[in-house]
Design an enzyme around this catalytic site. Sequence first.
Site, PDB file in Angstrom:
ATOM      1  N   HIS A  74      -4.645  -2.096  -7.517  1.00 10.87           N
ATOM      2  CA  HIS A  74      -3.926  -3.134  -6.773  1.00 10.87           C
ATOM      3  C   HIS A  74      -4.726  -4.433  -6.783  1.00 10.87           C
ATOM      4  O   HIS A  74      -5.956  -4.433  -6.961  1.00 10.87           O
ATOM      5  CB  HIS A  74      -3.543  -2.676  -5.367  1.00 10.87           C
ATOM      6  N   ASP A  76      -4.189  -7.068  -4.385  1.00  7.61           N
ATOM      7  CA  ASP A  76      -4.265  -7.755  -3.092  1.00  7.61           C
ATOM      8  C   ASP A  76      -5.439  -7.209  -2.281  1.00  7.61           C
ATOM      9  O   ASP A  76      -5.977  -6.141  -2.577  1.00  7.61           O
ATOM     10  CB  ASP A  76      -2.955  -7.596  -2.306  1.00  7.61           C
ATOM     11  N   GLU A 136      -0.416  -3.675  -2.036  1.00  9.58           N
ATOM     12  CA  GLU A 136      -0.795  -2.295  -1.681  1.00  9.58           C
ATOM     13  C   GLU A 136      -1.154  -2.209  -0.211  1.00  9.58           C
ATOM     14  O   GLU A 136      -0.798  -1.255   0.480  1.00  9.58           O
ATOM     15  CB  GLU A 136      -1.982  -1.849  -2.542  1.00  9.58           C
ATOM     16  N   GLU A 137      -1.872  -3.220   0.262  1.00 11.35           N
ATOM     17  CA  GLU A 137      -2.432  -3.156   1.615  1.00 11.35           C
ATOM     18  C   GLU A 137      -1.373  -3.274   2.706  1.00 11.35           C
ATOM     19  O   GLU A 137      -1.671  -3.082   3.880  1.00 11.35           O
ATOM     20  CB  GLU A 137      -3.499  -4.261   1.810  1.00 11.35           C
ATOM     21  N   GLU A 161      -9.544   3.275  -6.135  1.00  7.57           N
ATOM     22  CA  GLU A 161      -9.829   3.063  -4.713  1.00  7.57           C
ATOM     23  C   GLU A 161     -11.288   3.465  -4.542  1.00  7.57           C
ATOM     24  O   GLU A 161     -11.804   4.264  -5.332  1.00  7.57           O
ATOM     25  CB  GLU A 161      -8.949   3.942  -3.802  1.00  7.57           C
ATOM     26  N   HIS A 347     -12.568  -3.261   4.223  1.00  4.81           N
ATOM     27  CA  HIS A 347     -11.745  -3.645   5.376  1.00  4.81           C
ATOM     28  C   HIS A 347     -12.584  -4.174   6.541  1.00  4.81           C
ATOM     29  O   HIS A 347     -12.196  -4.041   7.699  1.00  4.81           O
ATOM     30  CB  HIS A 347     -10.869  -2.473   5.859  1.00  4.81           C
TER      31      HIS A 347
HETATM   32 ZN   LIG Z   1      -7.330  -0.355  -1.802  1.00 10.91          ZN
END
Ligand SMILES: [Zn+2]
Length: 374
Positions: A74, A76, A136-137, A161, A347
């Site tokens: 992904h 984003d 994705e997020e 990931e 995150h």
């Molecule tokens: Zn991710």
Amino acid sequence: MTNEVRTLLDLVAIPSVSPMSNRPVIDYVLDRLNPDAWSTRLYPYRDAAGVEKVNLVATTGNPRDTAELALVCHTDTVPFDPAWSEAVQPVVRDGKLYGRGSCDVKGFLACILASTSKLDLRRLSKPLAIVLTADEEIGCVGAKFIAGQAALRSRYAIVGEPTGLRPVRAGKGYALAEIIVRGKESHSAFPEQGHSAIYDAARIVTRLEQAAKKLSSRKNAAFNPPYTTLNVGLIHGGTAKNIVPGECRITVEWRPIPGQDPMRAAALIENQLARLREANPKLDAQLQVKRLDPAFEPAATDRLVAVVQSLSRRHSGTVSFGTEAAHLHSLTEETIVFGPGNMETAHKSGEFVPLAELNQCTAILEAAIKKLCA
Ligand SMILES: [Zn+2]
């Protein structure tokens, strides 16, 4: 400085927080893919705010053929605190690269570009694919779009990931729901004239705890914790201290284990609500399921996981967070999730990826491509 580190510095410096268009990241990648080796197709759409989002499918060989291996990533990132100056001005320090998305998951994208640039792709006998997704997020929107368009077929897929370079072959699903509890407002001096939505919500919350307990009795030993977890994360109710509350909303999420109907928790909640209504005929509560992402079910085959286990020298595992792998089920036969960095450092401010893992990941991808597509 290695190719993947230079590339990752470039990628982190292109902000691509989910609400923004991811087009600049896609353009960067298009610029890096040799047109003699890759055919590329774009799958654009507009998000709810009207912003253009772009998914990219690049393949070697004939684009109509089934690819042998797809590398999925992904584009984003989650938002960042504006006070964190390194978020989009990445730096390398003490063997780590810091910046938003360095770990989740531009690091893997840098490894894709570095590993494929080292290979003579025209000599591969089976097609390789790169799949880049948007959003994705905020709910794997791009991956769902690609799956809905049947944008490619691939026997194997590696979804990037941060797994600390451990191949992951299954994951929990994700569901989000709201329970809207309605009462009747009145002056708090005259509670008998109203009906408190918060009292009813409190009754419901204790029943949700019972539903969570019931869910924990069905075990899948591959996971930690080994059952479907349920969380009441938010309660919003009432308008003022001297008003009997007329409405209360309860936000609840659960993470279903593979092999269990993801609606099982919803059925348990409905059952508890029905029992409460029997005892309290005035109780007005509605369950609305807002999101239901299936679990990432383990594949029937294990060739890909075996290849990556032996290359990474790490045993396969499972994850309790949601990934795009669950949504690519219809496009692939065997999918794993894999990549450098640790989700626990993603995150949040100070996100980083260790350079050593970037380097290893590039080598592992290069070897996996040679093994599967040569
Ligand atoms: Zn991710």
